[in-house]
Design a protein around this motif. Structure first.
Motif, PDB file in Angstrom:
ATOM      1  N   ASP A 111     -44.707  16.924  16.034  1.00 56.73           N
ATOM      2  CA  ASP A 111     -44.372  18.054  16.903  1.00 56.73           C
ATOM      3  C   ASP A 111     -44.011  19.308  16.118  1.00 56.73           C
ATOM      4  OD1 ASP A 111     -44.539  16.633  19.464  1.00 56.73           O
ATOM      5  OD2 ASP A 111     -42.789  15.525  18.723  1.00 56.73           O
ATOM      6  N   HIS A 112     -43.855  19.194  14.804  1.00 55.79           N
ATOM      7  CA  HIS A 112     -43.319  20.299  14.018  1.00 55.79           C
ATOM      8  C   HIS A 112     -44.150  21.566  14.147  1.00 55.79           C
ATOM      9  CE1 HIS A 112     -42.744  22.802  10.420  1.00 55.79           C
ATOM     10  NE2 HIS A 112     -41.469  22.437  10.520  1.00 55.79           N
TER      11      HIS A 112
ATOM     12  N   TRP B 280     -33.506  23.446  17.517  1.00 55.24           N
ATOM     13  CA  TRP B 280     -34.467  23.985  16.541  1.00 55.24           C
ATOM     14  C   TRP B 280     -33.941  25.273  15.904  1.00 55.24           C
ATOM     15  CZ3 TRP B 280     -39.298  22.448  14.712  1.00 55.24           C
ATOM     16  CH2 TRP B 280     -40.059  23.431  14.072  1.00 55.24           C
TER      17      TRP B 280
ATOM     18  N   ARG C  86     -37.803  27.213  11.523  1.00 56.68           N
ATOM     19  CA  ARG C  86     -36.384  26.870  11.617  1.00 56.68           C
ATOM     20  C   ARG C  86     -35.592  27.710  10.618  1.00 56.68           C
ATOM     21  NH1 ARG C  86     -33.463  21.994  11.306  1.00 56.68           N
ATOM     22  NH2 ARG C  86     -32.181  23.147  12.793  1.00 56.68           N
TER      23      ARG C  86
ATOM     24  N   GLU D  60     -34.579  23.936   6.799  1.00 60.94           N
ATOM     25  CA  GLU D  60     -35.421  22.744   6.915  1.00 60.94           C
ATOM     26  C   GLU D  60     -34.726  21.573   6.248  1.00 60.94           C
ATOM     27  OE1 GLU D  60     -37.860  22.263   8.719  1.00 60.94           O
ATOM     28  OE2 GLU D  60     -39.126  24.046   8.903  1.00 60.94           O
TER      29      GLU D  60
ATOM     30  N   LEU E 188     -44.010  23.234  17.652  1.00 60.20           N
ATOM     31  CA  LEU E 188     -42.732  23.885  17.934  1.00 60.20           C
ATOM     32  C   LEU E 188     -42.551  25.128  17.076  1.00 60.20           C
ATOM     33  CD1 LEU E 188     -40.357  20.806  18.351  1.00 60.20           C
ATOM     34  CD2 LEU E 188     -41.739  21.979  20.063  1.00 60.20           C
ATOM     35  N   GLU E 189     -43.014  25.069  15.833  1.00 59.77           N
ATOM     36  CA  GLU E 189     -42.914  26.241  14.972  1.00 59.77           C
ATOM     37  C   GLU E 189     -43.762  27.389  15.517  1.00 59.77           C
ATOM     38  OE1 GLU E 189     -42.451  26.551  10.315  1.00 59.77           O
ATOM     39  OE2 GLU E 189     -44.543  26.194  10.841  1.00 59.77           O
TER      40      GLU E 189
ATOM     41  N   PHE F 295     -38.602  14.482  19.865  1.00 58.39           N
ATOM     42  CA  PHE F 295     -39.463  15.430  19.159  1.00 58.39           C
ATOM     43  C   PHE F 295     -39.435  15.080  17.672  1.00 58.39           C
ATOM     44  CE2 PHE F 295     -37.859  17.515  22.928  1.00 58.39           C
ATOM     45  CZ  PHE F 295     -38.954  18.187  23.452  1.00 58.39           C
ATOM     46  N   GLN F 296     -40.606  14.883  17.082  1.00 60.73           N
ATOM     47  CA  GLN F 296     -40.711  14.580  15.660  1.00 60.73           C
ATOM     48  C   GLN F 296     -40.883  15.891  14.911  1.00 60.73           C
ATOM     49  OE1 GLN F 296     -43.662  11.579  14.856  1.00 60.73           O
ATOM     50  NE2 GLN F 296     -43.015  10.309  16.582  1.00 60.73           N
ATOM     51  N   VAL F 297     -39.848  16.302  14.181  1.00 61.38           N
ATOM     52  CA  VAL F 297     -39.820  17.661  13.627  1.00 61.38           C
ATOM     53  C   VAL F 297     -39.771  17.704  12.105  1.00 61.38           C
ATOM     54  CG1 VAL F 297     -38.781  18.593  15.713  1.00 61.38           C
ATOM     55  CG2 VAL F 297     -37.287  17.796  13.871  1.00 61.38           C
TER      56      VAL F 297
ATOM     57  N   GLY G  78     -43.799  15.242  10.837  1.00 62.56           N
ATOM     58  CA  GLY G  78     -43.497  15.286  12.266  1.00 62.56           C
ATOM     59  C   GLY G  78     -44.662  15.824  13.092  1.00 62.56           C
TER      60      GLY G  78
END
Length: 273
Positions: free
Chosen positions: A259-260, A223, A270, A273, A263-264, A250-252, A257
């Motif tokens: 999970d985006h 990430w 990130r 992108e 996770l952010e 992980f779907q980002v 996504g």
């Protein structure tokens, strides 16, 4: 160096290197010059040269492909002397092998693919689009031997980021950082996969651990990297007991996504992108 070849060409290359290809029974594609044909003697001479390159333990396989594909390929399997991706400059050895292939009498040689393996089991694939990037390689290593022939370059796609060259050095950096995590015994793979009609773009990391759960730590390293585009981060972990590997995806994708956003919130935006 750029991969200015179409996704279809790359898919055919995977087919040519991963399994027995029924297209081998067809004659060479009409667009591919006859050159040295299967080039058995020329490939044998190249193998001898490659096995003398510092850092190369042995050439494990070769495959010449001119049938059922738009350009001429040579795939070379390499066992390197290095222990792991941390202590081995894989890129330098791969480039030395690619230069030897460029200077060889194998012709036409439009695409070179290297399948590399280190002593701890780490593997990676490196592609050199000699035909599509001919001017770049000529500037780097001079012209190919006199009489070398070239296939017409297929029309390119609109590629971006790691879709151009696989971000090999960035993915090696990810592998080195993952190798330093507590509980990681070895990094076995660190690859970028480009998007295709059937697959999303991805960063794929395989690790062997002592049983410690490092999945989210590995995902965080990806990430925070500049590897792009990635819609998926796939982390596969195995343990010394030989059990079935665990895989977490992980779907980002920032648009779709699931999970985006989580996770952010955990790790911040990130870098790219």
């Amino acid at each position: 160096m750029r991969w200015n070849v179409s996704a279809a060409v790359l898919c055919l290359l995977v087919l040519a290197t991963a399994c027995s290809n029924p297209l081998d029974k067809e004659p060479s594609s009409a667009a591919i010059p006859a050159g040295c044909g299967d080039c058995e003697a020329e490939v044998a001479a190249l193998v001898e040269t490659v096995e003398a390159i510092p850092g190369v333990e042995a050439v494990s396989s070769t495959r010449r492909t001119t049938r059922g594909v738009p350009v001429a390929y040579l795939s070379v399997g390499l066992d390197l002397a290095g222990k792991d991706v941390v202590s081995t400059d894989v890129g330098a050895v791969a480039d030395a092998v690619a230069e030897a292939a460029w200077r060889s009498d194998v012709s036409p040689l439009d695409v070179l693919r290297l399948e590399v393996e280190l002593r701890n089991g780490y593997q990676e694939s490196d592609g050199y689009a000699f035909g599509a990037d001919r001017a770049d390689y000529e500037e780097r290593w001079g012209e190919r031997p006199a009489g070398s022939e070239w296939s017409p370059v297929p029309e390119g796609d609109d590629l971006e980021g790691c879709e151009i060259d696989g971000c090999r050095e960035l993915m090696r950096d990810v592998a080195r950082e993952v190798s330093a995590l507590s509980g990681v015994r070895a990094v076995l793979r660190s690859d970028h996969g480009s998007s295709s009609p059937t697959n999303a773009s991805s960063a794929d990391i395989d690790v062997r651990t002592d049983g410690t759960d490092v999945t989210e730590q590995v995902a965080e390293i990806v990430w925070r990297s500049r590897v792009t585009p990635i819609e998926l981060i796939t982390v596969t972990t195995s343990t010394p007991d030989g059990g079935f590997p665990d895989q977490v995806i992980f779907q980002v994708d920032p648009r779709t996504g699931r999970d985006h956003d989580r996770l952010e919130e955990m790790w911040g935006p990130r870098p790219v992108e």
